[in-house]
Design a protein around this motif. Structure first.
Motif, mmCIF file in Angstrom:
data_model
loop_
_atom_site.group_PDB
_atom_site.id
_atom_site.type_symbol
_atom_site.label_atom_id
_atom_site.label_comp_id
_atom_site.label_asym_id
_atom_site.label_seq_id
_atom_site.Cartn_x
_atom_site.Cartn_y
_atom_site.Cartn_z
ATOM 1 N N VAL A 12 29.503 53.414 3.707
ATOM 2 C CA VAL A 12 30.704 53.156 4.509
ATOM 3 C C VAL A 12 30.373 53.264 5.990
ATOM 4 O O VAL A 12 30.712 52.392 6.787
ATOM 5 C CB VAL A 12 31.848 54.126 4.132
ATOM 6 C CG1 VAL A 12 32.994 54.036 5.125
ATOM 7 C CG2 VAL A 12 32.341 53.826 2.727
ATOM 8 N N VAL A 13 29.695 54.318 6.374
ATOM 9 C CA VAL A 13 29.334 54.519 7.778
ATOM 10 C C VAL A 13 28.427 53.403 8.273
ATOM 11 O O VAL A 13 28.547 52.936 9.404
ATOM 12 C CB VAL A 13 28.679 55.903 7.983
ATOM 13 C CG1 VAL A 13 28.133 56.050 9.382
ATOM 14 C CG2 VAL A 13 29.699 57.004 7.702
ATOM 15 N N ALA A 14 27.545 52.909 7.421
ATOM 16 C CA ALA A 14 26.624 51.837 7.799
ATOM 17 C C ALA A 14 27.301 50.474 7.815
ATOM 18 O O ALA A 14 26.719 49.491 8.253
ATOM 19 C CB ALA A 14 25.438 51.808 6.851
ATOM 20 N N GLY A 15 28.543 50.425 7.335
ATOM 21 C CA GLY A 15 29.266 49.156 7.339
ATOM 22 C C GLY A 15 29.026 48.302 6.117
ATOM 23 O O GLY A 15 29.360 47.125 6.109
ATOM 24 N N THR A 50 35.594 45.513 10.676
ATOM 25 C CA THR A 50 35.955 45.838 12.062
ATOM 26 C C THR A 50 36.336 47.310 12.193
ATOM 27 O O THR A 50 35.919 47.984 13.141
ATOM 28 C CB THR A 50 37.131 44.951 12.529
ATOM 29 O OG1 THR A 50 36.720 43.587 12.482
ATOM 30 C CG2 THR A 50 37.590 45.310 13.932
ATOM 31 N N ASN A 51 37.116 47.798 11.242
ATOM 32 C CA ASN A 51 37.532 49.201 11.288
ATOM 33 C C ASN A 51 36.351 50.156 11.124
ATOM 34 O O ASN A 51 36.271 51.186 11.805
ATOM 35 C CB ASN A 51 38.591 49.477 10.220
ATOM 36 C CG ASN A 51 39.914 48.837 10.541
ATOM 37 O OD1 ASN A 51 40.111 48.272 11.612
ATOM 38 N ND2 ASN A 51 40.839 48.906 9.608
ATOM 39 N N ARG A 52 35.413 49.803 10.239
ATOM 40 C CA ARG A 52 34.224 50.650 10.072
ATOM 41 C C ARG A 52 33.386 50.661 11.338
ATOM 42 O O ARG A 52 32.845 51.702 11.736
ATOM 43 C CB ARG A 52 33.396 50.187 8.871
ATOM 44 C CG ARG A 52 33.996 50.573 7.536
ATOM 45 C CD ARG A 52 33.045 50.271 6.402
ATOM 46 N NE ARG A 52 32.748 48.856 6.289
ATOM 47 C CZ ARG A 52 33.464 47.983 5.585
ATOM 48 N NH1 ARG A 52 34.526 48.389 4.925
ATOM 49 N NH2 ARG A 52 33.110 46.721 5.532
ATOM 50 N N ASP A 57 31.530 53.338 16.245
ATOM 51 C CA ASP A 57 31.483 53.358 17.712
ATOM 52 C C ASP A 57 32.397 54.414 18.318
ATOM 53 O O ASP A 57 32.437 54.578 19.536
ATOM 54 C CB ASP A 57 31.890 51.986 18.277
ATOM 55 C CG ASP A 57 30.949 50.873 17.883
ATOM 56 O OD1 ASP A 57 29.817 51.164 17.437
ATOM 57 O OD2 ASP A 57 31.359 49.698 18.013
ATOM 58 N N ASP A 58 33.165 55.097 17.485
ATOM 59 C CA ASP A 58 34.135 56.102 17.926
ATOM 60 C C ASP A 58 35.115 55.519 18.946
ATOM 61 O O ASP A 58 35.325 56.069 20.017
ATOM 62 C CB ASP A 58 33.418 57.334 18.507
ATOM 63 C CG ASP A 58 34.355 58.524 18.658
ATOM 64 O OD1 ASP A 58 35.384 58.577 17.948
ATOM 65 O OD2 ASP A 58 34.066 59.401 19.499
#
Length: 98
Positions: A12-15, A50-52, A57-58
């Protein structure tokens, strides 16, 4: 349903998250921006990507999902709420001019 594992969280973090069960290809989402007084329709996968990226990118995202369905259903819902959007825009213009 996806079992939350460290690998799934890392994806998830990696997209590149795993697809949840029941995820239908072609699912769209209607999003609303309060600051822009605007609606936007896009494929759900694009919105999630986009949300991930915003998470990675915080940074904040202005668009809020209001409806999930087919592209056609999203467009019908958008058409039904456009009157509210126009009323809000008119009220904003009047407030600025006052």
């Amino acid at each position: 349903m996806i079992t939350l594992t460290p690998d799934a969280a890392a994806q998830v973090v990696a997209g590149t998250p795993p697809k949840p069960a029941g995820h239908a290809p072609g699912t769209h989402v209607m999003l609303w921006s309060q600051s822009q007084c605007a609606l936007h329709i896009e494929p759900m996968d694009a919105m999630l990507s986009t949300n991930r990226q915003a998470y990675a990118d915080d940074r904040r995202i202005d668009y809020v999902p209001l409806f999930i369905g087919t592209d056609e259903d999203c467009r019908a819902i958008a058409a039904s709420v456009r009157g509210t959007m126009h009323t809000r825009q008119d009220a904003r213009r009047e407030a600025v001019q006052a």
